[in-house]
Structures are given as C-alpha cells and as structure tokens.
Design a protein around this motif. Structure first.
Motif, PDB file in Angstrom:
ATOM      1  N   ASN A 186       0.830  -1.213   0.000  1.00  0.00           N
ATOM      2  CA  ASN A 186       0.000   0.000   0.000  1.00  0.00           C
ATOM      3  C   ASN A 186       0.864   1.263   0.000  1.00  0.00           C
ATOM      4  N   GLY A 187       1.942   1.231  -0.784  1.00  0.00           N
ATOM      5  CA  GLY A 187       2.765   2.413  -0.977  1.00  0.00           C
ATOM      6  C   GLY A 187       3.771   2.716   0.124  1.00  0.00           C
ATOM      7  N   LYS A 188       3.814   1.882   1.170  1.00  0.00           N
ATOM      8  CA  LYS A 188       4.744   2.123   2.275  1.00  0.00           C
ATOM      9  C   LYS A 188       5.610   0.886   2.500  1.00  0.00           C
ATOM     10  N   ASN A 189       6.818   1.118   3.027  1.00  0.00           N
ATOM     11  CA  ASN A 189       7.678  -0.017   3.365  1.00  0.00           C
ATOM     12  C   ASN A 189       7.219  -0.672   4.661  1.00  0.00           C
ATOM     13  N   ALA A 190       7.094  -1.995   4.630  1.00  0.00           N
ATOM     14  CA  ALA A 190       6.741  -2.759   5.820  1.00  0.00           C
ATOM     15  C   ALA A 190       7.840  -3.788   6.067  1.00  0.00           C
ATOM     16  N   ALA A 191       8.184  -3.989   7.337  1.00  0.00           N
ATOM     17  CA  ALA A 191       9.282  -4.895   7.706  1.00  0.00           C
ATOM     18  C   ALA A 191       8.741  -6.117   8.443  1.00  0.00           C
ATOM     19  N   PHE A 192       9.324  -7.266   8.135  1.00  0.00           N
ATOM     20  CA  PHE A 192       8.912  -8.532   8.742  1.00  0.00           C
ATOM     21  C   PHE A 192      10.143  -9.383   9.033  1.00  0.00           C
ATOM     22  N   SER A 193      10.020 -10.283  10.005  1.00  0.00           N
ATOM     23  CA  SER A 193      11.103 -11.224  10.289  1.00  0.00           C
ATOM     24  C   SER A 193      10.947 -12.510   9.485  1.00  0.00           C
ATOM     25  N   PHE A 194       9.699 -12.855   9.161  1.00  0.00           N
ATOM     26  CA  PHE A 194       9.408 -14.078   8.418  1.00  0.00           C
ATOM     27  C   PHE A 194       8.620 -13.746   7.164  1.00  0.00           C
ATOM     28  N   LEU A 195       8.795 -14.554   6.144  1.00  0.00           N
ATOM     29  CA  LEU A 195       8.020 -14.404   4.916  1.00  0.00           C
ATOM     30  C   LEU A 195       6.600 -14.917   5.136  1.00  0.00           C
ATOM     31  N   PRO A 196       5.646 -14.445   4.309  1.00  0.00           N
ATOM     32  CA  PRO A 196       4.246 -14.885   4.496  1.00  0.00           C
ATOM     33  C   PRO A 196       4.085 -16.401   4.471  1.00  0.00           C
ATOM     34  N   GLY A 215      -1.954 -10.179   7.872  1.00  0.00           N
ATOM     35  CA  GLY A 215      -3.413 -10.156   7.763  1.00  0.00           C
ATOM     36  C   GLY A 215      -3.937  -8.740   7.744  1.00  0.00           C
ATOM     37  N   THR A 216      -3.428  -7.914   8.654  1.00  0.00           N
ATOM     38  CA  THR A 216      -3.885  -6.531   8.771  1.00  0.00           C
ATOM     39  C   THR A 216      -3.610  -5.762   7.492  1.00  0.00           C
ATOM     40  N   LEU A 217      -2.456  -6.011   6.866  1.00  0.00           N
ATOM     41  CA  LEU A 217      -2.067  -5.288   5.651  1.00  0.00           C
ATOM     42  C   LEU A 217      -2.609  -5.945   4.378  1.00  0.00           C
ATOM     43  N   GLY A 218      -3.332  -7.061   4.539  1.00  0.00           N
ATOM     44  CA  GLY A 218      -3.990  -7.694   3.397  1.00  0.00           C
ATOM     45  C   GLY A 218      -3.097  -8.565   2.536  1.00  0.00           C
ATOM     46  N   VAL A 219      -1.890  -8.885   3.011  1.00  0.00           N
ATOM     47  CA  VAL A 219      -0.987  -9.737   2.236  1.00  0.00           C
ATOM     48  C   VAL A 219      -1.475 -11.184   2.282  1.00  0.00           C
ATOM     49  N   ILE A 220      -1.834 -11.643   3.473  1.00  0.00           N
ATOM     50  CA  ILE A 220      -2.446 -12.965   3.623  1.00  0.00           C
ATOM     51  C   ILE A 220      -3.942 -12.738   3.784  1.00  0.00           C
ATOM     52  N   GLU A 235       1.853 -18.411   7.177  1.00  0.00           N
ATOM     53  CA  GLU A 235       0.460 -18.497   6.707  1.00  0.00           C
ATOM     54  C   GLU A 235      -0.293 -19.660   7.340  1.00  0.00           C
ATOM     55  N   ASN A 236       0.448 -20.661   7.838  1.00  0.00           N
ATOM     56  CA  ASN A 236      -0.227 -21.825   8.430  1.00  0.00           C
ATOM     57  C   ASN A 236      -0.618 -21.588   9.887  1.00  0.00           C
ATOM     58  N   ILE A 237      -0.263 -20.432  10.457  1.00  0.00           N
ATOM     59  CA  ILE A 237      -0.703 -20.126  11.824  1.00  0.00           C
ATOM     60  C   ILE A 237      -2.195 -19.819  11.771  1.00  0.00           C
ATOM     61  N   SER A 258       7.216 -20.273  21.859  1.00  0.00           N
ATOM     62  CA  SER A 258       8.666 -20.076  21.821  1.00  0.00           C
ATOM     63  C   SER A 258       8.966 -18.642  21.425  1.00  0.00           C
ATOM     64  N   ASN A 259      10.217 -18.220  21.625  1.00  0.00           N
ATOM     65  CA  ASN A 259      10.620 -16.865  21.229  1.00  0.00           C
ATOM     66  C   ASN A 259      10.310 -16.603  19.763  1.00  0.00           C
ATOM     67  N   ALA A 260      10.732 -17.519  18.887  1.00  0.00           N
ATOM     68  CA  ALA A 260      10.526 -17.326  17.447  1.00  0.00           C
ATOM     69  C   ALA A 260       9.040 -17.261  17.120  1.00  0.00           C
ATOM     70  N   ASP A 261       8.226 -18.064  17.818  1.00  0.00           N
ATOM     71  CA  ASP A 261       6.800 -18.100  17.511  1.00  0.00           C
ATOM     72  C   ASP A 261       6.086 -16.805  17.893  1.00  0.00           C
ATOM     73  N   PHE A 262       6.580 -16.095  18.908  1.00  0.00           N
ATOM     74  CA  PHE A 262       5.986 -14.786  19.209  1.00  0.00           C
ATOM     75  C   PHE A 262       6.221 -13.815  18.063  1.00  0.00           C
ATOM     76  N   ILE A 263       7.404 -13.889  17.437  1.00  0.00           N
ATOM     77  CA  ILE A 263       7.692 -13.040  16.284  1.00  0.00           C
ATOM     78  C   ILE A 263       6.838 -13.490  15.096  1.00  0.00           C
ATOM     79  N   LYS A 264       6.628 -14.797  14.978  1.00  0.00           N
ATOM     80  CA  LYS A 264       5.797 -15.315  13.881  1.00  0.00           C
ATOM     81  C   LYS A 264       4.342 -14.873  14.009  1.00  0.00           C
ATOM     82  N   VAL A 265       3.762 -14.936  15.215  1.00  0.00           N
ATOM     83  CA  VAL A 265       2.355 -14.516  15.345  1.00  0.00           C
ATOM     84  C   VAL A 265       2.229 -13.018  15.071  1.00  0.00           C
TER      85      VAL A 265
END
Length: 168
Positions: free
Chosen positions: A34-44, A162-167, A48-50, A148-155
């Motif tokens: 949506n025209g802005k840079n968004a940062a993530f630790s994991f790819l969709p 979801g919020t940004l409409g990618v998934i 997506e299976n969460i 787990s630590n990683a799973d908190f970053i994943k959720v």
C-alpha cells in the motif's frame, strides 16, 4: 559458525503479488505494501499456516490505535517486547499507533491494558505464552498465543500480514 551479512546478494521473494527483499544487516524482509515499506522477520509462506480464527484481521484493519499487552512476568517477555516493538514500527508507517502495556500494574510506567479494555475502535492484542501457536478471539480480545521466542515473532508477522492484506 556461519557468518551472516557478508554476501552482496539480497535475497528476493514473492507472495500474492508482493515482492520481498531481505536486508541481512537488520535480518528483516522489506516489502512495499500500500505504498509504504513494511518490515517482517518471516516471509508470508512461513507464517500463513498459523491459525487465525474468525474476522480478526478485519478487526485490526483501518484502526488509528491498536493496544498490545502481555503478562509482566512472562518467561517470554523479551520476545514479546520485541514483537510489539516491531509491530509498532511497521504499523507506524501506516499512521497506526501501537500502545503497549501490561496486564497488571508495573514499575515501567506502562499502562495497564487487559482484554476488558478491548473495543471495536481500539482492539487489544494479548500476547500470551501457551504450548500452542495460534491467534483467536476471546470475547472482544485478540489472543496471540505462542510457545517459543521465534513463535511470538511469527504470530506478530501473521497479524501484520493479515492486517495489511498480504495474507487473505
């Protein structure tokens, strides 16, 4: 030991028509959404299976403020704090304010935020340790559970995608 960040090659990935570029120095994926840079630790495709129950992503869309909370003495408080900080930085690019707090009084001058505070206009996301990793509604409140630590970053990433409409 394997060293990161010495390769001139930037990894690229695509998902649902969105392009992602890996920034090794920060260990994040960047995508223009949506025209802005968004940062993530994991790819969709890594999150997506969460399981996300019901209309949670709709509840988070088009908000001016989202409140995030967790238990003060959680064994995963560092990972939760990181997840909330990253979520706040990304949402900030879309003029959404993420207000972080704890479920009880604390000495950090953080607000007390519980599920009781959750409304349609200011939803509460409660990051909570459980031995499962899933996102669901409890009354008005969005519960983001991880084991787990990683799973908190994943959720956190799953909520953002979801919020940004990618998934969808």
């Amino acid at each position: 030991s394997f060293l990161f960040g010495f390769s001139p090659v930037f990894e690229k990935a695509k998902y649902n028509g969105y392009s992602f570029t890996f920034i090794p120095s920060q260990n994040i994926w960047i995508s223009k959404i949506n025209g802005k840079n968004a940062a993530f630790s994991f790819l969709p495709n890594e999150v997506e299976n969460i399981e996300v129950a019901g209309d949670i992503t709709k509840r988070l869309q088009e908000k001016l403020e989202i409140d995030a909370t967790s238990d003060l003495n959680s064994s995963y408080k560092e990972a939760i704090a990181l997840a909330q900080r990253q979520m706040g930085l990304t949402l900030g690019n879309y003029n959404v304010y993420l207000r972080a707090g704890f479920t009880t009084n604390n000495t950090f001058n953080f607000p007390v935020i519980t599920c009781k505070n959750s409304t349609i206009s200011i939803p509460v996301v409660y990051f909570r340790y459980e031995n499962t990793t899933k996102i669901y509604m409890e009354k008005n409140c969005i519960i983001a559970e991880a084991s787990s630590n990683a799973d908190f970053i994943k959720v956190k990433d799953r909520l953002l995608y979801g919020t940004l409409g990618v998934i969808k």
